[in-house]
Write an enzyme that holds these catalytic residues in place. Structure first.
Site, PDB file in Angstrom:
ATOM      1  N   ARG A   1      14.685 -47.230 -90.177  1.00 14.59           N
ATOM      2  CA  ARG A   1      15.109 -47.785 -88.882  1.00 14.59           C
ATOM      3  C   ARG A   1      16.091 -48.904 -89.180  1.00 14.59           C
ATOM      4  O   ARG A   1      15.762 -49.871 -89.871  1.00 14.59           O
ATOM      5  CB  ARG A   1      13.908 -48.320 -88.095  1.00 14.59           C
ATOM      6  CG  ARG A   1      14.326 -49.201 -86.925  1.00 14.59           C
ATOM      7  CD  ARG A   1      13.187 -49.563 -86.015  1.00 14.59           C
ATOM      8  NE  ARG A   1      12.747 -48.413 -85.239  1.00 14.59           N
ATOM      9  CZ  ARG A   1      11.997 -48.500 -84.144  1.00 14.59           C
ATOM     10  NH1 ARG A   1      11.587 -49.675 -83.694  1.00 14.59           N
ATOM     11  NH2 ARG A   1      11.634 -47.416 -83.485  1.00 14.59           N
TER      12      ARG A   1
ATOM     13  N   CYS B   1      10.066 -44.700 -73.175  1.00 13.72           N
ATOM     14  CA  CYS B   1       9.798 -44.631 -74.618  1.00 13.72           C
ATOM     15  C   CYS B   1       9.006 -45.834 -75.115  1.00 13.72           C
ATOM     16  O   CYS B   1       8.403 -45.772 -76.183  1.00 13.72           O
ATOM     17  CB  CYS B   1      11.101 -44.499 -75.388  1.00 13.72           C
ATOM     18  SG  CYS B   1      12.255 -45.852 -75.067  1.00 13.72           S
TER      19      CYS B   1
ATOM     20  N   HIS C   1      17.813 -41.977 -81.474  1.00 13.91           N
ATOM     21  CA  HIS C   1      16.369 -42.133 -81.716  1.00 13.91           C
ATOM     22  C   HIS C   1      15.727 -40.735 -81.613  1.00 13.91           C
ATOM     23  O   HIS C   1      14.994 -40.430 -80.669  1.00 13.91           O
ATOM     24  CB  HIS C   1      15.772 -43.110 -80.697  1.00 13.91           C
ATOM     25  CG  HIS C   1      14.420 -43.622 -81.066  1.00 13.91           C
ATOM     26  ND1 HIS C   1      13.777 -43.309 -82.253  1.00 13.91           N
ATOM     27  CD2 HIS C   1      13.551 -44.433 -80.389  1.00 13.91           C
ATOM     28  CE1 HIS C   1      12.598 -43.911 -82.288  1.00 13.91           C
ATOM     29  NE2 HIS C   1      12.448 -44.592 -81.174  1.00 13.91           N
TER      30      HIS C   1
ATOM     31  N   ARG D   1       3.990 -39.330 -80.570  1.00 14.39           N
ATOM     32  CA  ARG D   1       4.810 -39.716 -81.722  1.00 14.39           C
ATOM     33  C   ARG D   1       4.090 -39.301 -83.011  1.00 14.39           C
ATOM     34  O   ARG D   1       4.693 -38.769 -83.935  1.00 14.39           O
ATOM     35  CB  ARG D   1       5.059 -41.235 -81.737  1.00 14.39           C
ATOM     36  CG  ARG D   1       5.866 -41.777 -80.553  1.00 14.39           C
ATOM     37  CD  ARG D   1       7.290 -41.284 -80.561  1.00 14.39           C
ATOM     38  NE  ARG D   1       7.957 -41.596 -81.804  1.00 14.39           N
ATOM     39  CZ  ARG D   1       8.568 -42.760 -82.074  1.00 14.39           C
ATOM     40  NH1 ARG D   1       8.617 -43.701 -81.163  1.00 14.39           N
ATOM     41  NH2 ARG D   1       9.168 -42.953 -83.240  1.00 14.39           N
TER      42      ARG D   1
ATOM     43  N   ASP E   1      14.637 -46.650 -70.206  1.00 12.42           N
ATOM     44  CA  ASP E   1      14.465 -47.441 -71.427  1.00 12.42           C
ATOM     45  C   ASP E   1      15.009 -48.847 -71.115  1.00 12.42           C
ATOM     46  O   ASP E   1      15.707 -49.031 -70.102  1.00 12.42           O
ATOM     47  CB  ASP E   1      15.250 -46.777 -72.574  1.00 12.42           C
ATOM     48  CG  ASP E   1      15.128 -47.525 -73.900  1.00 12.42           C
ATOM     49  OD1 ASP E   1      14.172 -48.298 -74.075  1.00 12.42           O
ATOM     50  OD2 ASP E   1      16.013 -47.328 -74.767  1.00 12.42           O
TER      51      ASP E   1
ATOM     52  N   GLN F   1      11.825 -40.023 -81.158  1.00 10.71           N
ATOM     53  CA  GLN F   1      11.315 -40.268 -79.813  1.00 10.71           C
ATOM     54  C   GLN F   1      11.554 -39.044 -78.924  1.00 10.71           C
ATOM     55  O   GLN F   1      10.653 -38.595 -78.219  1.00 10.71           O
ATOM     56  CB  GLN F   1      11.993 -41.514 -79.217  1.00 10.71           C
ATOM     57  CG  GLN F   1      11.474 -41.882 -77.846  1.00 10.71           C
ATOM     58  CD  GLN F   1      10.044 -42.413 -77.870  1.00 10.71           C
ATOM     59  OE1 GLN F   1       9.729 -43.301 -78.636  1.00 10.71           O
ATOM     60  NE2 GLN F   1       9.177 -41.859 -77.037  1.00 10.71           N
TER      61      GLN F   1
HETATM   62  N1   CP Z   1       9.446 -46.200 -78.905  1.00 19.87           N
HETATM   63  C1   CP Z   1       9.523 -46.806 -80.097  1.00 19.87           C
HETATM   64  O1   CP Z   1      10.263 -46.395 -80.986  1.00 19.87           O
HETATM   65  O2   CP Z   1       8.694 -47.866 -80.250  1.00 19.87           O
HETATM   66  P1   CP Z   1       8.714 -48.918 -81.453  1.00 19.87           P
HETATM   67  O3   CP Z   1       9.990 -49.703 -81.355  1.00 19.87           O
HETATM   68  O4   CP Z   1       7.488 -49.758 -81.213  1.00 19.87           O
HETATM   69  O5   CP Z   1       8.630 -48.170 -82.748  1.00 19.87           O
HETATM   70  N1  NVA Z   2      16.854 -48.618 -76.885  1.00 18.99           N
HETATM   71  C1  NVA Z   2      15.712 -49.265 -77.463  1.00 18.99           C
HETATM   72  C2  NVA Z   2      14.686 -48.260 -77.878  1.00 18.99           C
HETATM   73  C3  NVA Z   2      13.421 -48.842 -78.421  1.00 18.99           C
HETATM   74  C4  NVA Z   2      12.446 -47.790 -78.838  1.00 18.99           C
HETATM   75  C5  NVA Z   2      16.170 -50.110 -78.656  1.00 18.99           C
HETATM   76  O1  NVA Z   2      16.987 -49.621 -79.440  1.00 18.99           O
HETATM   77  O2  NVA Z   2      15.721 -51.249 -78.784  1.00 18.99           O
END
Ligand code: CP
Ligand code: NVA
Length: 303
Positions: free
Chosen positions: A100, A262, A127, A290, A222, A130
């Site tokens: 990530r 999400c 993502h 997930r 989101d 997700q």
């Molecule tokens: N939805 C999601 O990716 O959550 P986190 O940021 O907690 O991993």
């Molecule tokens: N768009 C959000 C998604 C979090 C799961 C971010 O990137 O912070």
């Protein structure tokens, strides 16, 4: 040849459906798949995470593997060691990497120079884990995917970009409503349009949320301020009219529309508290799935 999962479009439709179906099996039989026995999977996180990190760690354990959580700031990447070298070093130790980070290009570079499968656990562009889990949740609720309409309301961010590809790939129609200036990434739009043409599905990008939710089976939202955009909080004022609330939900003209998120949610911004609670069972099933979908994905990548 190794397979990476950097974008949902790294999978073909049949593969997505196979992964979802096996995800349902793993939901019933959590310890039945031991594909990761004697395997060490690194998990580099340059951004915070609750769901992704914990579901991957638990999932890798269920499958007999060793998860190694690596806080990005504790590595030499944070001191400028190049991605290409990091990939070649990690290939000498690990059997897989979940990452990530901010830059999608960096993840592509990492995958290019790694000898193991790389899984994108969120970049600024996509993502995919997700969306894969969400597709499993949609199948759980509707029994089918093909022909459904999903409307994404909010910021044209990584989630919107991934949905632009994920929906047409499985035969779903998609409408994305963002304020002007917050439209999804151009590269994702171009790829989404190509996929929609290929699969004969509808794809719309608009600045009108009321028009967009018409006939929606699913309304998805989101946060308006994503990770890494903490300095841009004033953008929230541009999102007037883009909150998923009971008024917007009433515009679908459908009785069975569900609302998805999400997480994490900023209640009172992109979603009203009452609508969040009304659909909390769906939203927490998304979070649960997930675990199952990612286990199924890892089993697929290590076949
Ligand atoms: N939805 C999601 O990716 O959550 P986190 O940021 O907690 O991993
Ligand atoms: N768009 C959000 C998604 C979090 C799961 C971010 O990137 O912070």
């Amino acid at each position: 040849m190794k397979r990476d999962f950097l974008s949902i479009s790294d999978l073909q439709r049949g593969e997505i459906l196979e992964i979802i179906d096996y995800g349902f099996y793993l939901k019933e039989h959590p310890f039945s798949d031991r594909s990761l026995e004697q395997k060490s999977i690194g998990m580099i996180f340059m951004k915070p995470s609750t769901r992704t990190r914990i579901s991957f760690e638990v999932g890798i354990y269920h499958m007999g593997g060793q998860p190694i959580y690596i806080q990005g700031s504790s590595t030499q990447i944070s001191r400028g060691e190049d991605i290409k070298d990091t990939a070649r070093v990690l290939s000498r130790y690990l059997d897989g990497l979940v990452i990530r980070t901010y830059s999608h290009k960096e993840v592509e570079e990492l995958a290019k120079y790694s000898e193991f499968p790389v899984i994108n656990a969120l970049t600024d562009l996509h993502h995919p884990c997700q969306v894969l889990s969400d597709l499993m949740t949609i199948k759980e609720y509707f029994g089918v995917l093909e022909g459904l309409k999903i409307t994404y309301v909010g910021d044209g961010n990584n989630m919107a970009n991934s949905w632009l590809l994920g929906a047409p790939l499985v035969g779903m129609n998609i409408s994305i409503a963002t304020p002007e200036g917050y439209e999804p990434n151009g590269r994702a739009v171009a790829e989404g349009i190509k996929l929609a043409q290929l699969f004969g599905t509808e794809l719309e990008i608009t600045n009108d949320p009321i028009e967009a939710v018409k006939d929606a089976d699913i309304i998805y939202t989101d946060v308006w301020v994503s990770m890494g955009q903490e300095g841009e909080k004033e953008k929230v004022k541009d999102f007037d009219g883009f909150q998923v609330n009971s008024e917007l939900l009433s515009k679908t003209n459908k009785e069975k529309t569900i609302v998805m998120h999400c997480l994490p949610a900023h209640k009172g911004e992109e979603i009203s508290e009452d609508i969040f609670e009304k659909f909390s069972e769906v939203i927490f099933t998304q979070a649960e799935n997930r675990l199952h979908a990612q286990k199924s994905l890892m089993s697929f990548l290590y076949k």
